[in-house]
Enzyme design. Structure first.
Site, short mmCIF file in Angstrom:
data_model
loop_
_atom_site.label_atom_id
_atom_site.label_comp_id
_atom_site.label_asym_id
_atom_site.label_seq_id
_atom_site.Cartn_x
_atom_site.Cartn_y
_atom_site.Cartn_z
N ASP A 12 0.86 -1.18 0.00
CA ASP A 12 0.00 0.00 0.00
C ASP A 12 0.89 1.22 0.00
O ASP A 12 1.84 1.30 0.79
CB ASP A 12 -0.87 0.03 1.26
N ASP A 131 -13.39 -6.31 -6.57
CA ASP A 131 -13.62 -6.52 -5.13
C ASP A 131 -14.99 -7.17 -4.98
O ASP A 131 -16.01 -6.54 -5.25
CB ASP A 131 -13.60 -5.19 -4.37
#
Lengths: 257, 206
Positions: A12, A131
């Site tokens: 990230d 997702d």
């Protein structure tokens, strides 16, 4: 067949820095992104994926600079996802040295986007990121969620994966994240992975839920994934990529060592 | 100091090729260009490419590069990468049939539908089927990173120098005089890829 299954550590990044956090809470700086990427490269990572969680436009430029310095020293494929909305975003990341970009919610709001980007840059560098969250058990059914898993779109995940990858100008790869499993560390959603992997013709990267090395093998052997992505087990030093590969090899999976 | 031109006709990600070459040859002059004069002057030429073959041929035409690439492929150390291998061939099935540069005789064909995922994406073994200076210090069956849906097919076995298995045993590297061309991406294949680029930079064509 001698094509190796891939292990992909995921980082990230925010404002050009690698950050560690648990489900976007308690985010801490995790040091120099170039050093982190070099370590994974040294351990034998097959690719590295960066998920940009930057909010601002200026921060995004910083991320591009970060990718640029990594691409000068790390010579394996680099993928950047998060906030890719239009051709200029893709161009900026490719120019910085990324090899692929992952497109997520922007494709939901503009279903022609994937075709447009694949036509322009080649489908080899366009990844559709999905997702998904399970919405029924019998028959099993998953839907696409946005806003970090809080909002459903009502779109069937398997049908969506097929739609985004079919034809000459579909995405070249699927990055499939289970929102139910993400961060829970109990393994991939294998039924979801298998359903998508069987339905599409392009490679599928399984993501979300890895808590130990056996989970990586399960993703390939039972989920049918072509690549497995994991973040926290590598970040927090629990396992190295090399250990992960040796464990997969022990289970009869072909890996690059 | 020598100069190495990377042909940039707007198709695909050529920056990573430049970065990898700059890494292995920090003292050489390495540049991206679509300028025919600069390609003519360069000591070595790298010919990359990504995307669809039809679009690449159109882009090369628009940039007026067809003749200069053909000339370079006859005269100086020349490295084709990915579509830069396929474009050297006569003809491709892609885009309903596209003519290539016809420098190498053969065709570009699509992987047949099977249970294998297309594109062929990831790290696969490269079998070295003949000796060549560009394989120097690279193990036989070393893994290189590839991403492609089409592969080259030639009747001329003498030019095949590398093969890979993916449902079919296909040609992933060819060599002919001053030309060496590969389907995989040396610029993305870590140590072995950088070694191949080093070998190219040092290659003395006899």
């Amino acid at each position: 067949m001698s094509l190796a299954k891939r292990i992909i550590p995921c980082l990230d990044v925010r404002d050009g820095r690698v950050v560690k956090g648990v489900q976007f809470v308690d985010i801490k700086d995790a040091g120099d992104p170039v050093e982190v990427a070099k370590r994974y490269d040294l351990e034998g990572a097959d690719e590295i994926t960066f998920l940009d969680i930057t909010a601002s436009h200026e921060g995004r430029d910083t991320t591009a600079h970060m990718v640029e310095s990594i691409a000068e020293q790390v010579f394996i494929p680099l993928t950047v996802g998060g906030g890719i909305r239009k051709a200029e975003d893709v161009r900026a990341m490719l120019n910085a040295g990324a090899d692929k970009v992952a497109v997520n919610s922007a494709a939901i709001f503009n279903p022609d986007l994937i075709n447009e980007l694949s036509e322009k840059f080649g489908s080899q560098c366009i990844v559709i990121a999905i997702d998904a969250k399970q919405v029924s058990n019998n028959p099993p059914k998953w839907e696409i969620f946005t806003h970090g898993g809080r909002q459903t779109t009502g779109i069937d995940a398997v049908e969506w994966a097929v739609k985004m990858t079919e034809g000459e100008c579909g995405a070249g790869e699927v990055l499939l994240t289970s929102m139910d499993c993400d961060g829970v560390k109990t393994g991939f959603d294998l039924a979801l992975t298998k359903a998508v992997s069987d339905a599409v013709n392009v490679p599928v990267i399984a993501s979300g839920g890895v808590g130990n090395l056996e989970h990586l093998s399960e993703g390939v052997l039972r989920g049918g994934a072509d690549a497995v992505l994991a973040a926290s087990i590598f970040h927090f030093g629990e396992y190295t990529v090399t250990e992960a590969k040796l464990a997969m090899q022990k289970n009869g999976i072909e890996v690059r060592l | 100091m020598q100069s190495i031109a990377i042909v940039d006709y707007g198709m695909g990600n050529v920056r990573s090729v430049q970065k990898a070459l700059a890494h292995v040859a920090p003292n050489d002059k390495i540049f991206l260009t679509d300028d025919a004069a600069l390609i003519n002057q360069a000591d070595r030429v790298v010919f990359p490419g990504q995307g669809a073959m039809g679009a690449c041929m159109r882009a090369m035409n628009e940039h007026g590069l067809i003749d200069v690439i053909k000339k370079a492929a006859q005269e100086k150390p020349f490295l084709g990468i990915c579509l830069g291998l396929q474009l050297l061939f006569d003809h491709s099935q892609e885009n309903g049939g596209t003519d290539g540069l016809a420098i190498i005789s053969g065709d570009v064909v699509k992987f047949q539908k099977s249970d294998l995922k297309i594109p062929h994406m990831g790290w696969n073994e490269v079998k070295q089927v003949s000796d060549h200076p560009l394989w120097h210090n690279i193990d036989d069956n070393a893994r290189f990173y590839s991403v492609h849906s089409y592969y080259v097919k030639t009747q001329d076995n003498s030019i095949v120098t590398g093969t890979t298995d993916y449902g079919v045993n296909f040609t992933c590297a060819i060599e002919k005089d001053n030309i060496f061309a590969v389907q995989f991406h040396p610029e993305k294949s870590q140590h072995d890829g950088l070694q191949l680029l080093t070998n190219f930079v040092n290659w003395k064509v006899s």
